[in-house]
Scaffold this motif. Structure first.
Motif, PDB file in Angstrom:
ATOM      1  N   LEU A  36      10.654 -11.669   2.641  1.00 24.53           N
ATOM      2  CA  LEU A  36      10.256 -11.550   1.240  1.00 24.53           C
ATOM      3  C   LEU A  36      10.207 -12.915   0.564  1.00 24.53           C
ATOM      4  N   ASP A  41       2.023 -13.310  -0.439  1.00 30.59           N
ATOM      5  CA  ASP A  41       1.567 -12.109  -1.114  1.00 30.59           C
ATOM      6  C   ASP A  41       2.661 -11.042  -1.058  1.00 30.59           C
ATOM      7  N   VAL A  42       3.475 -10.986  -2.100  1.00 31.99           N
ATOM      8  CA  VAL A  42       4.588 -10.045  -2.150  1.00 31.99           C
ATOM      9  C   VAL A  42       4.104  -8.738  -2.781  1.00 31.99           C
ATOM     10  N   ASN A  43       4.341  -7.635  -2.087  1.00 26.87           N
ATOM     11  CA  ASN A  43       3.972  -6.341  -2.656  1.00 26.87           C
ATOM     12  C   ASN A  43       5.228  -5.511  -2.922  1.00 26.87           C
ATOM     13  N   GLU A  44       5.040  -4.417  -3.628  1.00 32.48           N
ATOM     14  CA  GLU A  44       6.168  -3.570  -4.013  1.00 32.48           C
ATOM     15  C   GLU A  44       6.832  -2.913  -2.809  1.00 32.48           C
ATOM     16  N   ASN A  45       6.061  -2.595  -1.786  1.00 35.90           N
ATOM     17  CA  ASN A  45       6.607  -1.943  -0.599  1.00 35.90           C
ATOM     18  C   ASN A  45       7.631  -2.845   0.098  1.00 35.90           C
ATOM     19  N   LYS A  47       9.390  -5.254  -1.304  1.00 36.58           N
ATOM     20  CA  LYS A  47      10.564  -5.343  -2.179  1.00 36.58           C
ATOM     21  C   LYS A  47      11.456  -4.115  -2.021  1.00 36.58           C
ATOM     22  N   LYS A  48      10.822  -2.936  -1.936  1.00 36.17           N
ATOM     23  CA  LYS A  48      11.586  -1.705  -1.789  1.00 36.17           C
ATOM     24  C   LYS A  48      12.295  -1.640  -0.441  1.00 36.17           C
ATOM     25  N   GLN A  49      11.664  -2.170   0.603  1.00 33.02           N
ATOM     26  CA  GLN A  49      12.301  -2.211   1.922  1.00 33.02           C
ATOM     27  C   GLN A  49      13.554  -3.080   1.891  1.00 33.02           C
ATOM     28  N   GLN A  51      15.388  -3.772  -0.775  1.00 34.60           N
ATOM     29  CA  GLN A  51      16.396  -3.079  -1.585  1.00 34.60           C
ATOM     30  C   GLN A  51      17.043  -1.942  -0.802  1.00 34.60           C
TER      31      GLN A  51
END
Length: 76
Positions: A36, A41-45, A47-49, A51
């Motif tokens: 991360l 290119d950071v995506n929400e998926n 970030k959720k992984q 977390q």
């Protein structure tokens, strides 16, 4: 007497499994956090992984604390 010994063996076995799972989850969490931090290119998926991996690790950490596991007793 027999059951007391068996209970201790089972506790030790499952405590060791818990510590092994903690090590694996910590490595996974650190790997995903590194990815991360070094991704353009950071995506929400992603970030959720990260977390989710963190929450799983800390859940097991709290469980180990509740079981009063001393990591020095289980060193290889």
């Amino acid at each position: 007497m027999f059951f007391k010994n068996r209970k201790g063996q089972l506790k030790r076995k499952y405590d060791q499994k818990l510590l092994t799972q903690m090590e694996l989850l910590k490595e996974k969490w650190e790997r995903e956090k590194f990815l991360l931090n070094h991704t353009v290119d950071v995506n929400e998926n992603l970030k959720k992984q990260v977390q989710l991996a963190e929450k799983k690790y800390f859940y097991l950490f709290k469980e180990a604390k509740a079981r009063k596991i001393n990591i020095n007793d289980y060193k290889k």
